[in-house]
Design a protein around this motif. Structure first.
Motif, short mmCIF file in Angstrom:
data_model
loop_
_atom_site.label_atom_id
_atom_site.label_comp_id
_atom_site.label_asym_id
_atom_site.label_seq_id
_atom_site.Cartn_x
_atom_site.Cartn_y
_atom_site.Cartn_z
N GLY A 78 0.82 -1.21 0.00
CA GLY A 78 0.00 0.00 0.00
C GLY A 78 0.84 1.25 0.00
N ARG A 79 1.90 1.26 0.80
CA ARG A 79 2.79 2.41 0.84
C ARG A 79 3.49 2.62 -0.50
NH1 ARG A 79 7.23 0.95 3.98
NH2 ARG A 79 8.33 0.74 2.03
N LEU A 80 3.92 1.53 -1.10
CA LEU A 80 4.59 1.60 -2.40
C LEU A 80 3.65 2.14 -3.47
CD1 LEU A 80 7.05 1.04 -4.18
CD2 LEU A 80 6.29 -1.31 -4.35
N LEU A 81 2.43 1.62 -3.50
CA LEU A 81 1.44 2.08 -4.48
C LEU A 81 1.05 3.54 -4.24
CD1 LEU A 81 -0.82 -1.07 -4.73
CD2 LEU A 81 0.68 -0.17 -6.52
N ALA A 82 0.89 3.91 -2.98
CA ALA A 82 0.52 5.29 -2.66
C ALA A 82 1.62 6.26 -3.12
CB ALA A 82 0.26 5.44 -1.17
N ARG A 128 3.40 5.92 -5.60
CA ARG A 128 3.33 5.99 -7.07
C ARG A 128 2.00 6.61 -7.52
NH1 ARG A 128 4.93 0.43 -9.69
NH2 ARG A 128 6.38 1.56 -10.99
N GLY A 129 1.15 6.94 -6.56
CA GLY A 129 -0.16 7.52 -6.92
C GLY A 129 -1.13 6.48 -7.45
#
Length: 66
Positions: free
Chosen positions: A56-60, A62-63
């Motif tokens: 989730g942190r990684l995706l967030a 990256r938007g």
């Protein structure tokens, strides 16, 4: 990373191996590969809180959303 890759070849679909690979790829800046392994870890163990949080942190960052 070679040791983790070897563990993967020996253990198959093991979520811990996928998490370790994902974190190694993330640390090295290979985010697409990290996401691939986070998704595999969740496929084999959907309740893995650590994986959900890191992915989730990684995706967030990256938007994106899962």
């Amino acid at each position: 990373m070679a040791v983790v890759e070897h563990a993967r070849s020996v253990t198959g679909d093991n979520h811990v191996v996928h998490v370790n690979l994902a974190e190694a790829h993330e640390d090295a800046g290979r985010l697409d590969l990290a996401l691939e392994h986070y998704r595999e870890a969740l496929r084999t163990f959907p309740a893995a809180k650590r994986v959900n949080l890191r992915m989730g942190r990684l995706l967030a960052g990256r938007g994106q959303r899962s």
